[in-house]
Design a protein around this motif. Structure first.
Motif, PDB file in Angstrom:
ATOM      1  N   ASP A 177     -16.612   0.507  -4.262  1.00  0.00           N
ATOM      2  CA  ASP A 177     -15.159   0.565  -4.117  1.00  0.00           C
ATOM      3  C   ASP A 177     -14.638   2.002  -4.086  1.00  0.00           C
ATOM      4  O   ASP A 177     -13.448   2.220  -3.840  1.00  0.00           O
ATOM      5  CB  ASP A 177     -14.475  -0.167  -5.279  1.00  0.00           C
ATOM      6  N   MET A 178     -15.495   2.971  -4.350  1.00  0.00           N
ATOM      7  CA  MET A 178     -15.035   4.349  -4.534  1.00  0.00           C
ATOM      8  C   MET A 178     -14.410   4.958  -3.278  1.00  0.00           C
ATOM      9  O   MET A 178     -13.493   5.770  -3.388  1.00  0.00           O
ATOM     10  CB  MET A 178     -16.164   5.244  -5.046  1.00  0.00           C
ATOM     11  N   VAL A 179     -14.853   4.593  -2.107  1.00  0.00           N
ATOM     12  CA  VAL A 179     -14.241   5.142  -0.884  1.00  0.00           C
ATOM     13  C   VAL A 179     -12.765   4.755  -0.838  1.00  0.00           C
ATOM     14  O   VAL A 179     -11.895   5.599  -0.604  1.00  0.00           O
ATOM     15  CB  VAL A 179     -14.990   4.662   0.383  1.00  0.00           C
ATOM     16  N   GLU A 180     -12.491   3.492  -1.093  1.00  0.00           N
ATOM     17  CA  GLU A 180     -11.107   3.027  -1.077  1.00  0.00           C
ATOM     18  C   GLU A 180     -10.308   3.632  -2.238  1.00  0.00           C
ATOM     19  O   GLU A 180      -9.144   4.002  -2.079  1.00  0.00           O
ATOM     20  CB  GLU A 180     -11.060   1.499  -1.144  1.00  0.00           C
ATOM     21  N   ILE A 181     -10.915   3.742  -3.391  1.00  0.00           N
ATOM     22  CA  ILE A 181     -10.245   4.341  -4.553  1.00  0.00           C
ATOM     23  C   ILE A 181      -9.896   5.800  -4.275  1.00  0.00           C
ATOM     24  O   ILE A 181      -8.800   6.262  -4.609  1.00  0.00           O
ATOM     25  CB  ILE A 181     -11.112   4.184  -5.824  1.00  0.00           C
ATOM     26  N   MET A 182     -10.779   6.525  -3.620  1.00  0.00           N
ATOM     27  CA  MET A 182     -10.503   7.931  -3.300  1.00  0.00           C
ATOM     28  C   MET A 182      -9.366   8.039  -2.287  1.00  0.00           C
ATOM     29  O   MET A 182      -8.560   8.971  -2.361  1.00  0.00           O
ATOM     30  CB  MET A 182     -11.763   8.633  -2.803  1.00  0.00           C
ATOM     31  N   LYS A 183      -9.245   7.101  -1.381  1.00  0.00           N
ATOM     32  CA  LYS A 183      -8.103   7.079  -0.447  1.00  0.00           C
ATOM     33  C   LYS A 183      -6.809   6.853  -1.225  1.00  0.00           C
ATOM     34  O   LYS A 183      -5.791   7.473  -0.930  1.00  0.00           O
ATOM     35  CB  LYS A 183      -8.285   5.984   0.605  1.00  0.00           C
ATOM     36  N   MET A 184      -6.873   5.968  -2.199  1.00  0.00           N
ATOM     37  CA  MET A 184      -5.695   5.711  -3.036  1.00  0.00           C
ATOM     38  C   MET A 184      -5.311   6.955  -3.816  1.00  0.00           C
ATOM     39  O   MET A 184      -4.126   7.281  -3.938  1.00  0.00           O
ATOM     40  CB  MET A 184      -5.959   4.554  -3.996  1.00  0.00           C
ATOM     41  N   LEU A 185      -6.313   7.659  -4.342  1.00  0.00           N
ATOM     42  CA  LEU A 185      -6.052   8.893  -5.075  1.00  0.00           C
ATOM     43  C   LEU A 185      -5.389   9.922  -4.166  1.00  0.00           C
ATOM     44  O   LEU A 185      -4.448  10.607  -4.586  1.00  0.00           O
ATOM     45  CB  LEU A 185      -7.340   9.456  -5.677  1.00  0.00           C
ATOM     46  N   GLU A 186      -5.849  10.036  -2.940  1.00  0.00           N
ATOM     47  CA  GLU A 186      -5.242  10.979  -1.993  1.00  0.00           C
ATOM     48  C   GLU A 186      -3.789  10.625  -1.729  1.00  0.00           C
ATOM     49  O   GLU A 186      -2.939  11.514  -1.606  1.00  0.00           O
ATOM     50  CB  GLU A 186      -6.041  11.033  -0.687  1.00  0.00           C
ATOM     51  N   GLN A 187      -3.471   9.332  -1.669  1.00  0.00           N
ATOM     52  CA  GLN A 187      -2.074   8.920  -1.481  1.00  0.00           C
ATOM     53  C   GLN A 187      -1.244   9.282  -2.704  1.00  0.00           C
ATOM     54  O   GLN A 187      -0.114   9.757  -2.578  1.00  0.00           O
ATOM     55  CB  GLN A 187      -1.978   7.418  -1.199  1.00  0.00           C
ATOM     56  N   VAL A 188      -1.799   9.090  -3.895  1.00  0.00           N
ATOM     57  CA  VAL A 188      -1.096   9.490  -5.123  1.00  0.00           C
ATOM     58  C   VAL A 188      -0.821  10.990  -5.076  1.00  0.00           C
ATOM     59  O   VAL A 188       0.288  11.437  -5.385  1.00  0.00           O
ATOM     60  CB  VAL A 188      -1.899   9.108  -6.386  1.00  0.00           C
ATOM     61  N   LYS A 189      -1.814  11.763  -4.672  1.00  0.00           N
ATOM     62  CA  LYS A 189      -1.635  13.216  -4.594  1.00  0.00           C
ATOM     63  C   LYS A 189      -0.513  13.579  -3.628  1.00  0.00           C
ATOM     64  O   LYS A 189       0.332  14.426  -3.941  1.00  0.00           O
ATOM     65  CB  LYS A 189      -2.932  13.904  -4.166  1.00  0.00           C
TER      66      LYS A 189
END
Length: 124
Positions: free
Chosen positions: A94-106
């Motif tokens: 799931d980490m690829v999708e989680i990292m995309k979410m983190l980038e959106q938070v940023k």
């Protein structure tokens, strides 16, 4: 820029937040205090160190602050990340999708803080 224009600039919910806060002075005070909050830094640091439980707590705190302050885009992206990081519910795949979410938070965080800083500078 006034407070309502500030909220419009970052997509916040000024009207609903004012209903809860009651006074613009109080809303302004807490919005400016948000700049001192360390949740975002803790989130990014914890993610870098792969300390996902700490990242979850930081994302959850950030989400709560944003919901209370009516920071809609940042509240939504941090809420999505919080749910993705919920302990025992994600796997390494799931980490690829989680990292995309983190980038959106940023992106949402940087936009929100940038507008708040512009508002703050106008107060001086």
């Amino acid at each position: 820029m006034n407070l309502q224009e500030c909220y419009q600039a970052f997509g916040g919910d000024y009207e609903d937040t004012m209903k809860r806060m009651g006074m613009e002075r109080l809303l302004q005070k807490f919005m400016l205090k948000f700049l001192d909050d360390k949740s975002f830094e803790e989130l990014c640091s914890s993610m870098e160190q792969k300390k996902y439980e700490e990242a979850f707590r930081a994302a959850h705190t950030l989400k709560g602050l944003c919901l209370n302050l009516g920071f809609k885009p940042l509240a939504e992206s941090s809420s999505n990340l919080t749910e993705a990081l919920r302990p025992q519910q994600f796997e390494e795949s799931d980490m690829v999708e989680i990292m995309k979410m983190l980038e959106q938070v940023k992106r949402d965080y940087e936009m929100t803080v940038s507008v708040i800083m512009e508002f703050k500078e106008g107060l001086a």
